[in-house]
Design an enzyme around this catalytic site. Structure first.
Site, short mmCIF file in Angstrom:
data_model
loop_
_atom_site.label_atom_id
_atom_site.label_comp_id
_atom_site.label_asym_id
_atom_site.label_seq_id
_atom_site.Cartn_x
_atom_site.Cartn_y
_atom_site.Cartn_z
N THR A 268 0.85 -1.20 0.00
CA THR A 268 0.00 0.00 0.00
C THR A 268 0.88 1.24 0.00
O THR A 268 2.07 1.16 0.28
CB THR A 268 -0.86 0.08 1.27
OG1 THR A 268 0.00 0.35 2.39
CG2 THR A 268 -1.65 -1.18 1.49
N ASP A 269 0.30 2.39 -0.29
CA ASP A 269 1.01 3.62 0.01
C ASP A 269 0.93 3.84 1.52
O ASP A 269 0.24 3.11 2.24
CB ASP A 269 0.45 4.81 -0.78
CG ASP A 269 1.49 5.93 -0.90
OD1 ASP A 269 2.45 5.93 -0.11
OD2 ASP A 269 1.35 6.80 -1.76
N ALA A 270 1.65 4.85 2.00
CA ALA A 270 1.82 5.01 3.44
C ALA A 270 0.49 5.16 4.17
O ALA A 270 -0.25 6.12 3.93
CB ALA A 270 2.71 6.22 3.71
N GLY A 271 0.21 4.19 5.00
CA GLY A 271 -0.96 4.29 5.87
C GLY A 271 -2.30 4.12 5.18
O GLY A 271 -3.35 4.37 5.79
#
Ligand code: BGC
Length: 746
Positions: A268-271
């Site tokens: 995923t992208d961050a968070g």
């Protein structure tokens, strides 16, 4: 337990080793592998768990761990203090170099030279791997058509064809032929999918893209990277057509995996798993984790939602054991392919030594030379004649600010760049140069991300009060008046482009325009070198300044490369990978829009879709001048008619009519005259960069394949190759005039 289990045997294949390891792992161990944790101290201070504790827990990966020593420390815990000793995979954003800063990606795209970009990313991979980074979150395969968006500089620009060729080259440069090599790292295509089309160019904003746009434009660079064997893909932050991408089973499973054939690590992208709650898509963490698992996301970057919620989801059966195994498998595979089980540790200092390699620096210089676009050169003001210049005024903050030149690459890696002022002094000697900084332009609203990652060990230019700026302008004008030529270095500071860094207007920031107008008023010959991370809407500049270079953020050797171009040691050969609009109000502005009922070109001039300015761009896609002159002629199309499914070729003679050897980017554009849908006015379908000695002619042949003539049709809900007539143009930019035609029949 068997002391020599199969998964520890390097003679076995990654598949065999993964199978064996999976069979030995507990549910807890599997779940932990799906997690990537922050390894940056600042993040710990913000309440995130400490990386060392996370290593003991057996997490799969860490991002942003600063140095080799820390990496070895956490790795030791993972390898020696956990039951199965699965090594950590360290990742970070290696975008345009590691120790050796190369030009910004969008700049390198302007080289139209895939082999150059491949070599640059190979150097970056070598330096990163030597520092324990085996995984980069790059390349950025987003299509960028709106210059207001802060991240355009990370991309290969607006065009799916050019972008696809460059993205494939980047993947090859990072990964090489063998991921286990000490010179390879795993690449990551991001951000799947459509991030660049955020409305208004506002970073993180929602995206609405129809199927035809996705298929004909946005998926294509990803497809090219996947064909090149990319090891990982990252999901995008935003929602696409109201569906957050991290939860989109349609985009991730049906398109990315089943259609585009990607079977490796999806991060995923961050968070973003946690963000599903913030975005109003998931009810709570469990719902978010379930959605991401269902969408086949393997690794949770930094939201800790998998770690917290998978136990419960497995217990209730909302996530199955099979799903868990499928999620872990690609992560283990990547680790085996990278050879991490054999070489988990890093030799401190090795990367720094590699970063001093003169060959890498020479490549960075070449990359910068080949990325600098000559936008205007009235009366051949450039190249400058060195002998006639006694006093040279060097003006502007960007002439001497490393941080504005793309010196900074990776968080925690010291930044360095030779500035234009230094490059010019090296070339001309100190005595001839007079430097005035001029006004310092600063952001009016700071970037929230800088609190975590601004630390590159370089000072930004000191902000000035209004009075100081006024004085700085006066001093710069005085310096200019006392000189034979003015070299002005203006544009964006380093923190004016990048993530969370969109702009609502695209002129010269701060009081630079005022300074420039005063410099022009001196009547001295003036060369403007633009620095920055995006196309700038410099319409006034185009009208009033005789020579303009777009140098982007040119990286480590930028100052020298600019000097090489200014004095003609190197003949400029770069062409824009992204349109320059006349104003921010024109954005998104790109060349490949579809033909309308009111084609701009057929109108009586001056015609514009706006009443206040032309709707044509300031500089079109593909545009770039040379000190040489090139003439195109003898266009030959191999067939007047071809059947569907057949190939044809186009050849053209390009003559360098000047007395200077040069390089030209020969570009081929097509337009389909009728068909199932409306088609773009023009679309790039081929190019070749050729060296042509002074006075010589080269014949360039470009192929057109059925693939080039196939597109996704909205009316047919399918990919089609229509029987239709086609116009084609060959030349040095997207307004090329030399025209041919052919027809597809049957
Ligand atoms: C960016 C990604 C990047 C990640 C890790 C995110 O904010 O969107 O492109 O890879 O941070 O640095």
């Amino acid at each position: 337990m068997n002391a020599n289990p199969d998964y520890k045997n390097p003679a076995l294949s990654p598949e065999e080793r993964t199978k064996d390891l999976l069979s030995r792992m507990s549910v807890q161990e599997k779940m932990a592998q799906l997690t990537q944790v922050w390894g940056l101290e600042q993040m710990v201070n913000l309440g995130m768990p400490h990386p060392k504790d996370m290593a003991a827990l057996g997490v799969g990966s860490m991002l942003y761990v600063r140095n080799a020593e820390d990496k070895n420390r956490y790795q030791k815990v993972a390898v020696e203090e956990t039951a199965l000793g699965i090594p950590l995979l360290y990742g970070t954003d290696v975008v345009h170099g590691y120790h050796t800063a190369f030009p910004l990606p969008l700049a390198m795209a302007c080289s139209w030279d895939p082999s150059l970009i491949e070599s640059a990313q190979h150097v970056a991979a070598k330096e990163a791997r030597a520092d324990g980074v085996a995984w980069t979150f790059y390349p950025n395969a987003d299509i960028a058509r709106d210059a207001r968006w802060g991240r355009v500089g990370e991309t290969m620009g607006e065009d799916p064809y050019l972008s696809s060729r460059m993205i494939a080259a980047e993947v090859k440069g990072f990964q090489g032929d063998d991921l286990s090599s000490e010179e390879s790292i795993a690449a990551c295509l991001k951000h799947f999918i459509g991030y660049g089309a955020c409305i208004g160019g506002r970073d993180y904003e929602q995206v609405n893209l129809p199927e035809s746009e996705l298929r004909n434009t946005y998926y294509r660079p990803f497809a090219a990277g996947i064909r090149q064997g990319v090891e990982s893909v990252m999901t995008a932050y935003m929602d696409l057509n109201n569906e957050p991408l991290t939860a989109s089973r349609h985009q991730l499973k049906e398109v990315l995996r089943d259609e585009l054939g990607f079977h490796n690590l999806l991060v995923t992208d961050a968070g973003t798993i946690g963000n599903l709650i913030t975005q109003g898509n998931a009810k709570d963490g469990a719902d978010a984790a379930e959605k991401a698992m269902n969408a086949t996301v393997n690794m949770d970057m930094g939201s800790y939602q998998y770690l917290q919620n998978l136990p419960q989801l497995l217990e209730t059966g909302q996530v199955t054991m099979e799903q868990l195994d499928e999620a872990v498998r690609p992560i283990l595979m990547t680790k085996f392919k990278l050879g991490l089980f054999e070489r988990p540790y890093t030799e401190p200092g090795k990367s720094e030594t590699l970063g001093k390699d003169p060959e890498s620096h020479a490549l960075a210089r070449k990359a910068a030379q080949d990325s600098i676009v000559l936008l205007k050169n009235k009366n051949d003001l450039l190249p400058l004649k060195e002998d006639s210049l006694r006093k040279v005024a060097v003006i502007g903050t960007q002439a001497n600010s490393q941080i504005d030149l793309g010196a900074a690459t990776v968080v925690g890696v010291p930044a360095f760049a030779v500035t234009p002022l230094e490059g010019l002094k090296e070339r001309l000697g100190e005595d001839r140069i007079r430097y005035a900084q001029g006004p310092v332009a600063t952001r009016t609203i700071p970037n929230f991300i800088s609190q975590f990652i601004a630390d590159f060990g370089l000072e930004s230019p000191k902000p000035q009060s209004e009075e100081e700026q006024t004085a700085a302008i006066e001093e710069a004008v005085k310096t200019a008046e006392a000189s034979d030529v003015i070299l002005a270095f203006l544009g964006e500071s380093g923190d004016m482009s990048g993530e969370a860094t969109s702009r609502s207007e695209l002129g010269l920031p701060g009081r630079q325009q005022e300074l420039l107008e005063k410099l022009v008023a001196t009547g001295k010959p003036l060369v403007l070198v633009l620095i920055g991370g995006r196309p700038l809407a410099v319409t006034w500049v185009e009208e009033h300044v005789d020579a303009i270079l777009m140098a982007w953020q040119p990286g480590r050797e930028g100052g020298r490369a600019i000097t090489d171009i200014l004095f003609g040691d190197v003949n400029p050969s770069a062409h824009l990978a992204m349109t320059f609009p006349r104003s921010a109000g024109q954005c998104p502005q790109y060349y490949a829009t579809t033909l309308t009922h009111q084609p701009v070109a057929q109108q009586p001039q001056p015609f514009s879709r706006y009443w206040n300015e032309f709707s044509t761009p300031l500089y079109p896609f593909g545009y770039g001048l040379s000190y040489s002159r090139f003439e195109y002629g003898n266009l030959q199309v191999s067939h007047e008619k071809v059947a569907r499914g057949e190939n044809l070729t186009v050849s053209v003679d390009v003559t360098n009519t000047s007395s200077m050897d040069g390089r030209e980017v020969v570009q081929l554009y097509l337009h389909q005259r009728w068909g199932s849908d409306t088609r773009p006015i023009r679309e790039l379908k081929g190019f070749e960069k050729v060296s042509i000695p002074a006075g010589e002619t080269k014949t360039v042949t470009l192929a057109i394949t059925p693939q080039d003539l196939t597109y996704y049709s909205t009316s047919k809900r399918a990919y089609v190759q229509d029987a239709a007539a086609f116009d084609l143009w060959v030349g040095s930019n997207s307004n090329a005039e030399l025209k041919g035609e052919f027809e597809v029949v049957g």
